[in-house]
Design an enzyme around this catalytic site. Sequence first.
Site, PDB file in Angstrom:
ATOM      1  N   CYS A 118      31.788  25.507  36.742  1.00 39.01           N
ATOM      2  CA  CYS A 118      31.563  25.119  35.347  1.00 39.01           C
ATOM      3  C   CYS A 118      30.789  23.806  35.312  1.00 39.01           C
ATOM      4  O   CYS A 118      30.504  23.193  36.321  1.00 39.01           O
ATOM      5  CB  CYS A 118      32.885  24.979  34.611  1.00 39.01           C
TER       6      CYS A 118
ATOM      7  N   CYS B 185      32.202  20.791  37.066  1.00 37.76           N
ATOM      8  CA  CYS B 185      31.905  20.697  38.496  1.00 37.76           C
ATOM      9  C   CYS B 185      30.576  20.006  38.709  1.00 37.76           C
ATOM     10  O   CYS B 185      30.439  19.130  39.553  1.00 37.76           O
ATOM     11  CB  CYS B 185      31.821  22.085  39.134  1.00 37.76           C
TER      12      CYS B 185
ATOM     13  N   ASP C 134      48.227  50.348  42.121  1.00 40.81           N
ATOM     14  CA  ASP C 134      48.561  50.506  43.518  1.00 40.81           C
ATOM     15  C   ASP C 134      49.653  49.463  43.803  1.00 40.81           C
ATOM     16  O   ASP C 134      49.796  48.506  43.051  1.00 40.81           O
ATOM     17  CB  ASP C 134      47.305  50.223  44.351  1.00 40.81           C
TER      18      ASP C 134
ATOM     19  N   ASP D 133      43.410  47.516  45.395  1.00 42.09           N
ATOM     20  CA  ASP D 133      42.452  46.744  46.187  1.00 42.09           C
ATOM     21  C   ASP D 133      41.441  47.652  46.858  1.00 42.09           C
ATOM     22  O   ASP D 133      40.450  47.190  47.405  1.00 42.09           O
ATOM     23  CB  ASP D 133      43.156  45.842  47.199  1.00 42.09           C
TER      24      ASP D 133
ATOM     25  N   ASP E  28      41.521  53.347  49.628  1.00 42.65           N
ATOM     26  CA  ASP E  28      41.393  54.350  48.595  1.00 42.65           C
ATOM     27  C   ASP E  28      40.186  54.125  47.687  1.00 42.65           C
ATOM     28  O   ASP E  28      40.289  54.209  46.470  1.00 42.65           O
ATOM     29  CB  ASP E  28      42.681  54.460  47.777  1.00 42.65           C
TER      30      ASP E  28
END
Lengths: 795, 54
Positions: free
Chosen positions: A102, A105, A507, A691, A695
Amino acid sequence: MNSETCFHCALPIPSGCNLTVDIEGERRPVCCPGCKAVAELIRDTGLSRYYELRDLPDPGVGRPPEEAAEWSVFDGDDMLAAFTEASGDNREATIYVGGMYCSACSWLIETTMSKQPGIESAEINPITHRLRLTFPAEGASLSAYLARLADLGYQPQPLSPESTARPEVVEQRTALKRLLVASLGMMQVMMFAVGLYAMDYQGIDPDMQHFLRLVSFFVTTPVVFYSAKPFFTSAWRGVVGKKPGMDLPVSIAVGAAYAASVYATFTRGEAVWFDSVTMFVFFLTLGRFLEMRARHRSIDRSAALSSLLPNTATRLDETAHSVVPVSQLRKDDRVLIRAGEPIPADGLLASGSTSVDEALLTGEPRPQAKAVGDELSAGSVNLDGMIEMTVTQTGSDTTLGTISILSERARYARPAFVTLADRIASYIVVALLVVATGVATFWYFADPDRAFVITLSVLVVTCPCALALATPAAFAAAGSRMSQLRLLVTNGNAIEALSRATLAMFDKTGTLTNGMPRITSVLVVDNNFTEMDCRLVAAALEHASTHPLARAFAMQDELPSVTSHEVVVGQGIKGIIDGNEWRIGSAAFVGGAAGPSEEIATHVLLGVDGSVVAWFALEDELRHDAGETLREVRRLGLRTALVSGDNQLAVDEVAAKLEITDAHAECTPEDKLAIIKAAQERGERVVMIGDGINDAPVLAGADTSIAPAHGALLAQTSADVIMLGESLEPMTTAIAMSRKTMRIVRQNLAWAIVYNAVALPLAAAGYVPPWAAAIGMSASSLIVVLNALRLNRFE
Amino acid sequence: MSILYVLIPLALLLLGLAVWAFFWAVGSGQFDDLDTPAMRIVMDDDKKPEADEE
């Protein structure tokens, strides 16, 4: 949860951690010594305002600073030559700063760096994350500046000068110039036009009129040929590709009005429309400029991927080894990689053997064993031994580089929804051209003097810009806002799909849980051994295993040595320690009873010579905000479901804690896919949260997918939305935000259609002069863009 | 009114100068960051360090 998060990085504070920092007179809790050090550094340099200014706590800031020694290689003369440019007595270096999110920073970095000894100027571009440092050629040390940036918690990466020209910067510069030429041109021509109009009423010296028209022509020409050039080229591309876009009527209107005005100027004709032309071009350019800015903001920090590579590598030469920047590695170089170091380039293992963590590339969390001759990929981490590697590919040719290029390309791909809007717009364009021809023919017979002006107005006023901008402007704004909220949208279709989702399917491992099992209790049944003995033996046995559970056993202590080590797949591990055969694994394998208690979902037995010594209870903890997030998801009206490959007991436990009634255990990826398909046949629209490690097809089979951002980058590319950081909570934001986005898209489309429906008949009837048409058309586009930009203030 | 024949070309000359100056400024990178300068005005200069300088 807020009271227990780190003041600096907003991650949850581990229990038993009592670190605090005094900032602005208050004691603020922090989560680790790294955050404490960074927060103190920021405070001690008087920059505490960073905490007030930043948009969101930065996950990047607060990483443990890298070793200072690493930077010193950048001080050599040849390094300075490679990474800096001379400018007068000074040198300039461009540094990619990873981990900034941002404006706060960029303020922090600029303010800190400009106070460093010797720094002449420090400028950072928050769009491209490039810091430009100017410092004296003599007596300044680049490595000290890099170390300072690393101390702040960012990941600095010096860039060689030729790699600094970014396409966004070039595009923005050109757009700014075009906008300025159009705006100055418009103001000038408008001024002359006022003179011309006024003198129409008061009578005008024909020579003065001619002069003012000539001057207007002179100013309008660059506006048409420079500022409006993108419209002409894009219109031409549309004609050649047989896909007329909205730039076609724009170009016809601008081109025709300009040509007619030029003709009128030199033949001393009736009227000129230079004012309408410049105004039209200005507003169009302004709309495009705003759209471009929204798009640039949403450009992902995919460049950050390259900061996953180390800055330096140890190159082995004939006689010695030297530390060189990674960018100086060449094919066939031999590099030395110590345990724990990331691999700097693609290559072949030349000597030694080790296992590497390739989670970044393949999503596979288990260490992969490598022997001489095996391929090693840049970005993976050398876990065990010290190895030597022969480089085969470097930089963007590496697998990692290719992935980053692919994901960047995916980000630029246009979502189907936008493409559809474009296609509709092109039909509208054709319809418009037909209508305009009809209007022109009618007026040619009814009132030939006004035919040109009215046709011009029709073309300008009905330009379907608002229609064509309605969707992309909203999507670009939503993408940019979502990335500020720690959500990366990799697929534009995700926003539409997410807004309609009715079923959230989770999951378990690594999504609802942290994916890192821990030993929760050890039950020792053989009195000859202490708990510590058991843990050490278990750690020694599991050391060789790549099973996910094995990580729970890892210990720092010195482990007993194991001989005849053998991994029995799906059962456990056995090995001989001090002459006894130890086994660890399932009850059947070790030879004991099923377990001390049915309550424990996952347990592992340890036995020696056929008798049970201890039970280890393992647990994979829920993410800290899993319960909260699921309640919020249900409040948004979605049903929740759980699919997992884990055993029934473990799944039931998690489902009970999170109040999920629809839970499926022991699913293979095919089962998961079948469950999704079944739900879709019931009419559900499924958002899969996982994640994607094993899969990826499951994620692809759902209507849309969200992945948490730990580790597996390649897996993430198959997810439509990626959540950064450790929490699940952003997914509720994603759903709410996508609904809001679709609402704005619908508002925009409705507005564009109503506007065109009203404006077209008025213009065709001859009630709209060209200048009013230009204002009307531009205003309608600007309203659409501004409406879309409201998304930037979401939440 | 014939003074306009002088003044308008003069204005155009100034316009050209302004455009040239702007192009130079854009080219030298002064307009690459359109966000931070807008915030800079509302930021105080640094506060006095609370701890001793290193």
